[in-house]
Design an enzyme around this catalytic site. Structure first.
Site, PDB file in Angstrom:
ATOM      1  N   CYS A 169     -31.455   2.787 -10.963  1.00  0.00           N
ATOM      2  CA  CYS A 169     -32.602   2.625 -10.376  1.00  0.00           C
ATOM      3  C   CYS A 169     -33.881   2.960 -10.723  1.00  0.00           C
ATOM      4  CB  CYS A 169     -32.328   3.086  -8.877  1.00  0.00           C
ATOM      5  SG  CYS A 169     -31.950   4.800  -8.968  1.00  0.00           S
ATOM      6  N   HIS A 205       0.783  -1.263   0.112  1.00  0.00           N
ATOM      7  CA  HIS A 205       0.131   0.128   0.071  1.00  0.00           C
ATOM      8  C   HIS A 205       0.929   1.442  -0.208  1.00  0.00           C
ATOM      9  CE1 HIS A 205       0.388  -1.027   4.451  1.00  0.00           C
ATOM     10  NE2 HIS A 205       0.157   0.452   4.776  1.00  0.00           N
TER      11      HIS A 205
END
Ligand SMILES: Cc1cc2nc3c(=O)[nH]c(=O)nc-3n(C[C@H](O)[C@H](O)[C@H](O)COP(=O)(O)O)c2cc1C
Length: 180
Positions: A156, A71
């Protein structure tokens, strides 16, 4: 060759990140991609890695090179950090310093001068939610550039602002920012 660190989070528009990856790679950028677990429900790492020609990063505990802490290495190598699409959840985590997956952990490890662009995509009521708006304001205050979502008929069925910005606008923001 400039390195773009692209974070993909769990939005229905995650499939558009394949196009972003493809276009940026063909423009000559090295595109390192981090996918959240949710995003892999919408588009496969195989698709993304086939377009970026690079291994996709998925897990904060996965250390592909034992000589490096992944990371930190990813964060330091980035010339620009782009999150597209950014889900409401990921916006919230980045704004509040939560580091419980690779994407949010890398975001905290970025060098202060690394440009950061975020392209949210979500239902219009989620986008209008004062908590999401507050989180986006927080991100802008600490240096993130927001590429605002478009108004559209959403998956949606609702109509309103929330659709991922046009890919051309996202790519334009990347190119312009890297030229500055
Ligand atoms: C079909 C479907 C579509 C979704 N689309 C979105 C979206 O566009 N934006 C969003 O913020 N969340 C969306 N979600 C919810 C996120 O996937 C969920 O909040 C998830 O925890 C996000 O995780 P991540 O930020 O780690 O990727 C969707 C969920 C489903 C099942």
């Amino acid at each position: 060759m400039k390195t773009i660190l692209l974070g993909i989070s769990g939005s229905i528009s995650a499939y558009k990140a394949a196009d972003i990856t493809n276009q940026l790679t063909k423009m000559g950028y090295k595109v390192d991609v981090i996918m959240t677990k949710s995003s892999t429900e919408f588009i496969t790492p195989l698709t993304i890695q086939s377009l970026s020609h690079r291994r996709v990063h998925l897990d904060v505990m996965e250390e592909p090179d034992v000589a490096l802490i992944n990371h930190i290495a990813l964060a330091k190598a980035a010339d620009l950090f782009l999150v597209a699409p950014a889900s409401a959840n990921t916006v919230g985590k980045l704004a509040n310093g939560i580091a419980d997956d690779l994407l949010s952990t890398v975001a905290l490890a970025l060098l202060p001068e690394t440009p950061k662009i975020i392209a949210p995509a979500m239902n219009t009521y989620m986008y209008q939610n004062p908590i999401v708006q507050r989180n986006l304001t927080t991100l802008k205050e600490v240096g993130y550039q927001e590429i605002e979502p478009r108004e559209a008929l959403l998956a949606c069925g609702d109509y309103g602002r929330g659709a991922l910005a046009d890919i051309t606008d996202i790519i334009h923001a990347v190119n312009t920012t890297l030229k500055e």
